[in-house]
Design an enzyme around this catalytic site. Structure first.
Site, PDB file in Angstrom:
ATOM      1  N   ALA A 107       0.813  -1.225   0.000  1.00  0.00           N
ATOM      2  CA  ALA A 107       0.000   0.000   0.000  1.00  0.00           C
ATOM      3  C   ALA A 107       0.845   1.273   0.000  1.00  0.00           C
ATOM      4  O   ALA A 107       0.312   2.359   0.155  1.00  0.00           O
ATOM      5  CB  ALA A 107      -0.927  -0.007   1.215  1.00  0.00           C
ATOM      6  N   SER A 108       2.158   1.134  -0.187  1.00  0.00           N
ATOM      7  CA  SER A 108       2.999   2.337  -0.154  1.00  0.00           C
ATOM      8  C   SER A 108       2.944   3.117  -1.456  1.00  0.00           C
ATOM      9  O   SER A 108       3.337   4.279  -1.505  1.00  0.00           O
ATOM     10  CB  SER A 108       4.452   1.950   0.162  1.00  0.00           C
ATOM     11  OG  SER A 108       4.935   1.006  -0.776  1.00  0.00           O
ATOM     12  N   ASP A 150       7.641  -8.330   4.211  1.00  0.00           N
ATOM     13  CA  ASP A 150       7.740  -8.899   2.864  1.00  0.00           C
ATOM     14  C   ASP A 150       6.675  -9.988   2.795  1.00  0.00           C
ATOM     15  O   ASP A 150       6.769 -10.990   3.516  1.00  0.00           O
ATOM     16  CB  ASP A 150       9.142  -9.489   2.663  1.00  0.00           C
ATOM     17  CG  ASP A 150       9.319 -10.118   1.289  1.00  0.00           C
ATOM     18  OD1 ASP A 150       8.305 -10.374   0.597  1.00  0.00           O
ATOM     19  OD2 ASP A 150      10.480 -10.374   0.908  1.00  0.00           O
ATOM     20  N   ASN A 163      -2.862  -7.048  -2.599  1.00  0.00           N
ATOM     21  CA  ASN A 163      -2.522  -6.182  -3.724  1.00  0.00           C
ATOM     22  C   ASN A 163      -1.049  -6.260  -4.111  1.00  0.00           C
ATOM     23  O   ASN A 163      -0.711  -6.064  -5.277  1.00  0.00           O
ATOM     24  CB  ASN A 163      -2.871  -4.729  -3.355  1.00  0.00           C
ATOM     25  CG  ASN A 163      -2.260  -3.733  -4.305  1.00  0.00           C
ATOM     26  OD1 ASN A 163      -2.740  -3.530  -5.409  1.00  0.00           O
ATOM     27  ND2 ASN A 163      -1.143  -3.103  -3.895  1.00  0.00           N
ATOM     28  N   TYR A 175       4.410 -13.740 -14.589  1.00  0.00           N
ATOM     29  CA  TYR A 175       3.396 -12.832 -14.025  1.00  0.00           C
ATOM     30  C   TYR A 175       1.981 -13.284 -14.411  1.00  0.00           C
ATOM     31  O   TYR A 175       1.078 -13.347 -13.566  1.00  0.00           O
ATOM     32  CB  TYR A 175       3.681 -11.428 -14.553  1.00  0.00           C
ATOM     33  CG  TYR A 175       2.740 -10.353 -14.080  1.00  0.00           C
ATOM     34  CD1 TYR A 175       2.838  -9.833 -12.796  1.00  0.00           C
ATOM     35  CD2 TYR A 175       1.754  -9.827 -14.928  1.00  0.00           C
ATOM     36  CE1 TYR A 175       1.981  -8.825 -12.363  1.00  0.00           C
ATOM     37  CE2 TYR A 175       0.898  -8.822 -14.507  1.00  0.00           C
ATOM     38  CZ  TYR A 175       1.019  -8.322 -13.227  1.00  0.00           C
ATOM     39  OH  TYR A 175       0.161  -7.325 -12.794  1.00  0.00           O
TER      40      TYR A 175
HETATM   41  P1  NAP Z   1       3.633  -0.636  -7.885  1.00  0.00           P
HETATM   42  O1  NAP Z   1       3.292   0.772  -8.129  1.00  0.00           O
HETATM   43  O2  NAP Z   1       4.894  -1.213  -8.392  1.00  0.00           O
HETATM   44  O3  NAP Z   1       3.523  -0.902  -6.310  1.00  0.00           O
HETATM   45  C1  NAP Z   1       3.767  -2.180  -5.814  1.00  0.00           C
HETATM   46  C2  NAP Z   1       3.506  -2.183  -4.332  1.00  0.00           C
HETATM   47  O4  NAP Z   1       3.700  -3.532  -3.872  1.00  0.00           O
HETATM   48  C3  NAP Z   1       4.461  -1.304  -3.563  1.00  0.00           C
HETATM   49  O5  NAP Z   1       3.756  -0.706  -2.489  1.00  0.00           O
HETATM   50  C4  NAP Z   1       5.500  -2.293  -3.021  1.00  0.00           C
HETATM   51  O6  NAP Z   1       6.042  -1.892  -1.780  1.00  0.00           O
HETATM   52  C5  NAP Z   1       4.626  -3.509  -2.811  1.00  0.00           C
HETATM   53  N1  NAP Z   1       5.382  -4.754  -2.782  1.00  0.00           N
HETATM   54  C6  NAP Z   1       6.113  -5.319  -3.761  1.00  0.00           C
HETATM   55  N2  NAP Z   1       6.658  -6.468  -3.343  1.00  0.00           N
HETATM   56  C7  NAP Z   1       6.259  -6.624  -2.053  1.00  0.00           C
HETATM   57  C8  NAP Z   1       6.494  -7.601  -1.068  1.00  0.00           C
HETATM   58  N3  NAP Z   1       7.249  -8.672  -1.325  1.00  0.00           N
HETATM   59  N4  NAP Z   1       5.923  -7.444   0.141  1.00  0.00           N
HETATM   60  C9  NAP Z   1       5.155  -6.379   0.428  1.00  0.00           C
HETATM   61  N5  NAP Z   1       4.889  -5.401  -0.474  1.00  0.00           N
HETATM   62  C10 NAP Z   1       5.447  -5.526  -1.698  1.00  0.00           C
HETATM   63  O7  NAP Z   1       2.493  -1.633  -8.469  1.00  0.00           O
HETATM   64  P2  NAP Z   1       0.985  -1.364  -8.905  1.00  0.00           P
HETATM   65  O8  NAP Z   1       0.964  -1.066 -10.335  1.00  0.00           O
HETATM   66  O9  NAP Z   1       0.341  -0.428  -7.957  1.00  0.00           O
HETATM   67  O10 NAP Z   1       0.396  -2.843  -8.738  1.00  0.00           O
HETATM   68  C11 NAP Z   1      -0.344  -3.242  -7.602  1.00  0.00           C
HETATM   69  C12 NAP Z   1      -1.048  -4.550  -7.935  1.00  0.00           C
HETATM   70  O11 NAP Z   1      -1.892  -4.367  -9.064  1.00  0.00           O
HETATM   71  C13 NAP Z   1      -0.082  -5.684  -8.311  1.00  0.00           C
HETATM   72  O12 NAP Z   1      -0.566  -6.895  -7.793  1.00  0.00           O
HETATM   73  C14 NAP Z   1      -0.146  -5.705  -9.818  1.00  0.00           C
HETATM   74  O13 NAP Z   1       0.143  -6.965 -10.327  1.00  0.00           O
HETATM   75  C15 NAP Z   1      -1.603  -5.324 -10.047  1.00  0.00           C
HETATM   76  N6  NAP Z   1      -1.861  -4.757 -11.374  1.00  0.00           N
HETATM   77  C16 NAP Z   1      -1.191  -3.654 -11.816  1.00  0.00           C
HETATM   78  C17 NAP Z   1      -1.470  -3.166 -13.081  1.00  0.00           C
HETATM   79  C18 NAP Z   1      -0.789  -1.956 -13.658  1.00  0.00           C
HETATM   80  O14 NAP Z   1      -0.900  -1.731 -14.871  1.00  0.00           O
HETATM   81  N7  NAP Z   1      -0.104  -1.149 -12.879  1.00  0.00           N
HETATM   82  C19 NAP Z   1      -2.435  -3.797 -13.882  1.00  0.00           C
HETATM   83  C20 NAP Z   1      -3.088  -4.914 -13.387  1.00  0.00           C
HETATM   84  C21 NAP Z   1      -2.802  -5.381 -12.118  1.00  0.00           C
HETATM   85  P3  NAP Z   1       7.598  -1.455  -1.599  1.00  0.00           P
HETATM   86  O15 NAP Z   1       7.869  -0.403  -2.631  1.00  0.00           O
HETATM   87  O16 NAP Z   1       7.656  -0.971  -0.216  1.00  0.00           O
HETATM   88  O17 NAP Z   1       8.393  -2.698  -1.841  1.00  0.00           O
END
Ligand code: NAP
Length: 247
Positions: free
Chosen positions: A13-14, A63, A90, A155
């Protein structure tokens, strides 16, 4: 307030979608747990934003791929709020490569976070979710789990895996009046989309009837609905929020 007195744990959620979900749930009265792995400052910014809007939030580092971390996070949340009513799985990562170049390490890392993390977090919250009045499990999948995507075999596999997981947990929680649903966003403007080359982004846009990438708020509104009592009779569903992309 739609989510008054509900404790909602949002993993990852960061930033990005998770941040928007955390803020949306906080704006609707929930006690929000802002989980992060490494972006500490960003996580505290999210907490501050929720509190500035008169909400309640705590930050929890873990994590999600590490069960010990997740158990410690759960214990801290249980001490603070008594348990979890809504879990939003998420947190997710990509390690993109053509399958021919994808190593077992690339495969395992994505499995460990995107599916292992879902196992860990759901496992520690499972009793709470069943026993809560209308517990809610919400898994964030992707249109890539529905369509596949070049360079994302690892993925895509994790994101389709969530469909079977969600449906099964929905069956196992149904007798308790709790629900499990999956949100499958299309392409959303977050850090995850940034490495995609402009040429590829243009090709993706051509496949999106609404002709734009999603904003994080397009996703967080649906999660708020699924977290609330308004979605009581929905379970085991996959909700596509993808601008009309077919699959
Ligand atoms: P993002 O901006 O890269 O953010 C990812 C988040 O996940 C960050 O808060 C990160 O925290 C956290 N994270 C990563 N690895 C982690 C771990 N091992 N433990 C705890 N936290 C972890 O990604 P996003 O685009 O918002 O994506 C969020 C979700 O939506 C994901 O599941 C992704 O697959 C899904 N999604 C995204 C898209 C897209 O186009 N963006 C489309 C479909 C689905 P830290 O930075 O603190 O590590």
């Amino acid at each position: 307030m739609l989510l008054e007195d509900r404790t909602c744990l949002v993993t990852g959620a960061s930033k990005g979608i998770g941040r928007a979900i955390a803020e949306e749930l906080g704006d609707n009265g929930a006690n929000v747990v802002v989980n992060y792995r490494s972006s500490e400052d960003a996580a505290y910014e999210v907490r501050d934003a929720i509190e500035d809007a008169s909400g309640t939030a705590v930050v929890a580092q873990a994590d999600v791929a590490d069960l010990d971390d997740v158990e410690q996070m759960y214990d801290a949340v249980a001490d603070e709020f008594g348990g979890v009513d809504v879990l939003v799985n998420n947190a997710g990562i990509t390690v993109d490569k053509k399958f021919v170049d994808m190593t077992r390490e690339d495969w395992d890392r994505v499995m460990d976070v995107n599916l292992g993390g879902v196992y860990n977090c759901t496992k520690v919250c499972f009793d709470d979710l069943r026993e809560a009045h209308e517990g809610r499990l919400i898994n964030i999948s992707s249109v890539v789990g529905q369509q596949g995507n070049y360079g994302q075999a690892n993925y895509a596999t994790t994101k389709s895996g969530l469909f079977g997981f969600t449906r099964t947990i929905a069956l196992e929680m149904a007798r308790y009046g709790s629900t499990a649903n999956c949100v499958a966003p299309g392409f959303v403007k977050t850090a995850m989309l940034e490495p995609v080359p402009d040429r590829v982004k243009e090709q993706i846009l051509e496949r999106i009837p609404l002709n734009r990438f999603a904003e994080v708020e397009d996703i967080s509104g649906m999660v708020r609905f699924l977290a609330s009592e308004e979605s009581s009779y929905m379970t085991g569903q996959v909700l596509g929020i993808n601008g009309g992309m077919e699959w």
